[in-house]
Design a protein around this motif. Sequence first.
Motif, PDB file in Angstrom:
ATOM      1  N   LEU A  40       0.844  -1.189   0.000  1.00 58.26           N
ATOM      2  CA  LEU A  40       0.000   0.000   0.000  1.00 58.26           C
ATOM      3  C   LEU A  40       0.883   1.245   0.000  1.00 58.26           C
ATOM      4  CD1 LEU A  40      -2.478  -1.079   2.824  1.00 58.26           C
ATOM      5  CD2 LEU A  40      -2.851  -1.230   0.349  1.00 58.26           C
ATOM      6  N   PRO A  41       0.408   2.339  -0.587  1.00 59.57           N
ATOM      7  CA  PRO A  41       1.181   3.585  -0.485  1.00 59.57           C
ATOM      8  C   PRO A  41       1.353   3.968   0.987  1.00 59.57           C
ATOM      9  CG  PRO A  41      -0.552   3.787  -2.132  1.00 59.57           C
ATOM     10  CD  PRO A  41      -0.794   2.491  -1.399  1.00 59.57           C
ATOM     11  N   ASN A  42       2.570   4.278   1.383  1.00 55.26           N
ATOM     12  CA  ASN A  42       2.843   4.575   2.790  1.00 55.26           C
ATOM     13  C   ASN A  42       2.152   5.839   3.275  1.00 55.26           C
ATOM     14  OD1 ASN A  42       5.347   3.031   1.651  1.00 55.26           O
ATOM     15  ND2 ASN A  42       5.205   2.561   3.824  1.00 55.26           N
ATOM     16  N   ASP A  43       1.790   6.739   2.348  1.00 55.70           N
ATOM     17  CA  ASP A  43       1.133   7.970   2.774  1.00 55.70           C
ATOM     18  C   ASP A  43      -0.369   7.787   2.984  1.00 55.70           C
ATOM     19  OD1 ASP A  43       0.462   7.675   0.087  1.00 55.70           O
ATOM     20  OD2 ASP A  43       0.716   9.801  -0.383  1.00 55.70           O
ATOM     21  N   TYR A  44      -0.884   6.585   2.763  1.00 61.84           N
ATOM     22  CA  TYR A  44      -2.300   6.337   2.991  1.00 61.84           C
ATOM     23  C   TYR A  44      -2.587   6.292   4.483  1.00 61.84           C
ATOM     24  CZ  TYR A  44      -4.934   5.579  -1.285  1.00 61.84           C
ATOM     25  OH  TYR A  44      -5.644   5.759  -2.438  1.00 61.84           O
ATOM     26  N   SER A  45      -3.558   7.077   4.897  1.00 57.54           N
ATOM     27  CA  SER A  45      -4.013   7.056   6.285  1.00 57.54           C
ATOM     28  C   SER A  45      -5.122   6.012   6.418  1.00 57.54           C
ATOM     29  CB  SER A  45      -4.566   8.428   6.676  1.00 57.54           C
ATOM     30  OG  SER A  45      -5.759   8.701   5.937  1.00 57.54           O
ATOM     31  N   ARG A  46      -5.520   5.771   7.637  1.00 55.44           N
ATOM     32  CA  ARG A  46      -6.614   4.838   7.890  1.00 55.44           C
ATOM     33  C   ARG A  46      -7.871   5.307   7.159  1.00 55.44           C
ATOM     34  NH1 ARG A  46      -8.485   4.032  13.998  1.00 55.44           N
ATOM     35  NH2 ARG A  46      -9.536   5.979  13.604  1.00 55.44           N
ATOM     36  N   GLU A  47      -8.169   6.606   7.253  1.00 57.39           N
ATOM     37  CA  GLU A  47      -9.374   7.130   6.615  1.00 57.39           C
ATOM     38  C   GLU A  47      -9.307   7.018   5.092  1.00 57.39           C
ATOM     39  OE1 GLU A  47      -8.101   8.418   9.459  1.00 57.39           O
ATOM     40  OE2 GLU A  47      -9.856   7.633  10.506  1.00 57.39           O
ATOM     41  N   GLN A  98      -6.426  -7.568  -5.635  1.00 62.24           N
ATOM     42  CA  GLN A  98      -5.170  -8.148  -6.119  1.00 62.24           C
ATOM     43  C   GLN A  98      -4.779  -7.432  -7.409  1.00 62.24           C
ATOM     44  OE1 GLN A  98      -3.037 -10.293  -4.725  1.00 62.24           O
ATOM     45  NE2 GLN A  98      -1.696 -10.118  -6.480  1.00 62.24           N
ATOM     46  N   GLY A  99      -3.612  -6.769  -7.413  1.00 65.96           N
ATOM     47  CA  GLY A  99      -3.149  -6.034  -8.582  1.00 65.96           C
ATOM     48  C   GLY A  99      -3.685  -4.610  -8.677  1.00 65.96           C
ATOM     49  N   PHE A 100      -4.432  -4.171  -7.682  1.00 63.72           N
ATOM     50  CA  PHE A 100      -5.020  -2.821  -7.689  1.00 63.72           C
ATOM     51  C   PHE A 100      -3.923  -1.765  -7.680  1.00 63.72           C
ATOM     52  CE2 PHE A 100      -6.772   0.949  -5.696  1.00 63.72           C
ATOM     53  CZ  PHE A 100      -8.016   1.073  -6.289  1.00 63.72           C
ATOM     54  N   ASP A 101      -4.090  -0.722  -8.494  1.00 65.96           N
ATOM     55  CA  ASP A 101      -3.095   0.361  -8.523  1.00 65.96           C
ATOM     56  C   ASP A 101      -3.720   1.739  -8.753  1.00 65.96           C
ATOM     57  OD1 ASP A 101      -3.788   0.193 -11.188  1.00 65.96           O
ATOM     58  OD2 ASP A 101      -1.730  -0.090 -11.910  1.00 65.96           O
ATOM     59  N   ALA A 102      -5.039   1.865  -8.627  1.00 67.70           N
ATOM     60  CA  ALA A 102      -5.734   3.142  -8.859  1.00 67.70           C
ATOM     61  C   ALA A 102      -5.835   3.941  -7.559  1.00 67.70           C
ATOM     62  CB  ALA A 102      -7.114   2.879  -9.455  1.00 67.70           C
ATOM     63  N   TRP A 103      -4.682   4.264  -6.979  1.00 69.82           N
ATOM     64  CA  TRP A 103      -4.618   4.963  -5.696  1.00 69.82           C
ATOM     65  C   TRP A 103      -5.051   6.419  -5.839  1.00 69.82           C
ATOM     66  CZ3 TRP A 103      -4.255   1.083  -2.661  1.00 69.82           C
ATOM     67  CH2 TRP A 103      -3.447  -0.007  -2.974  1.00 69.82           C
ATOM     68  N   ALA A 104      -5.518   7.004  -4.747  1.00 73.77           N
ATOM     69  CA  ALA A 104      -5.925   8.409  -4.728  1.00 73.77           C
ATOM     70  C   ALA A 104      -4.703   9.333  -4.708  1.00 73.77           C
ATOM     71  CB  ALA A 104      -6.817   8.685  -3.519  1.00 73.77           C
ATOM     72  N   SER A 105      -3.546   8.805  -4.395  1.00 76.54           N
ATOM     73  CA  SER A 105      -2.313   9.587  -4.408  1.00 76.54           C
ATOM     74  C   SER A 105      -1.375   8.988  -5.454  1.00 76.54           C
ATOM     75  CB  SER A 105      -1.639   9.571  -3.029  1.00 76.54           C
ATOM     76  OG  SER A 105      -1.307   8.254  -2.644  1.00 76.54           O
ATOM     77  N   VAL A 106      -0.398   9.773  -5.859  1.00 73.83           N
ATOM     78  CA  VAL A 106       0.554   9.292  -6.860  1.00 73.83           C
ATOM     79  C   VAL A 106       1.398   8.181  -6.245  1.00 73.83           C
ATOM     80  CG1 VAL A 106       2.482   9.907  -8.352  1.00 73.83           C
ATOM     81  CG2 VAL A 106       0.611  11.527  -7.993  1.00 73.83           C
ATOM     82  N   SER A 107       1.331   7.006  -6.852  1.00 75.03           N
ATOM     83  CA  SER A 107       2.094   5.863  -6.365  1.00 75.03           C
ATOM     84  C   SER A 107       2.215   4.838  -7.486  1.00 75.03           C
ATOM     85  CB  SER A 107       1.411   5.215  -5.164  1.00 75.03           C
ATOM     86  OG  SER A 107       2.123   4.066  -4.755  1.00 75.03           O
ATOM     87  N   SER A 108       3.375   4.230  -7.569  1.00 72.74           N
ATOM     88  CA  SER A 108       3.564   3.152  -8.549  1.00 72.74           C
ATOM     89  C   SER A 108       3.340   1.780  -7.917  1.00 72.74           C
ATOM     90  CB  SER A 108       4.974   3.231  -9.134  1.00 72.74           C
ATOM     91  OG  SER A 108       5.925   3.052  -8.098  1.00 72.74           O
TER      92      SER A 108
END
Length: 174
Positions: A40-47, A98-108
């Motif tokens: 997971l992107p490390n900048d993702y918060s619980r919310e 599984q394989g999800f990559d459509a994050w709300a923040s910029v992340s590869s």
Amino acid sequence: DTTATGRSRVSSFAGEDNLDAYTEEEISTEAKTTVMMRNLPNDYSREMLLKLIDTQGFRGCYNLFYLPMDYNSRVSFGYAFIDLVSPAEAQRFHAHFQGFDAWASVSSKVCEVCWSSVLQGVQAHVDRYRNSPVMHETVPDDFKPLLFVDGKRVPFPTATKPLRVPRARRKDPI
């Protein structure tokens, strides 16, 4: 020792907790409800992660959520545990993320979903965390595991023994 279904149980230990667990061969994916989201992107918060899970069609489909956080940096370790309300929902969640990559923040980063290997089911998580230092009053609420019933947050069961203050990690010298 056997269960009502005839499967044998093995006792495993995770920290101080004595858990009844089935060996990997004995647990079919049809019986599992707890998944671990990794990468997971490390900048993702619980919310942020809860909002993502809800908007992807899983609102009300989970009863436990835990995103471990680094107390010093206040960022996640990049993985989370989610217990779904049924094995069918867990399988749907697993397939969806599984394989999800459509994050709300910029992340590869590309999400990996696996079955939780140590704890399965909401009660195992409650037993593990209710007396854990993560539930200590000095730990911010954003860092604690959450319980849900019918999609609504409910209080985590109270500790059955005094909670230890979390250990402070030693910071690296500058």
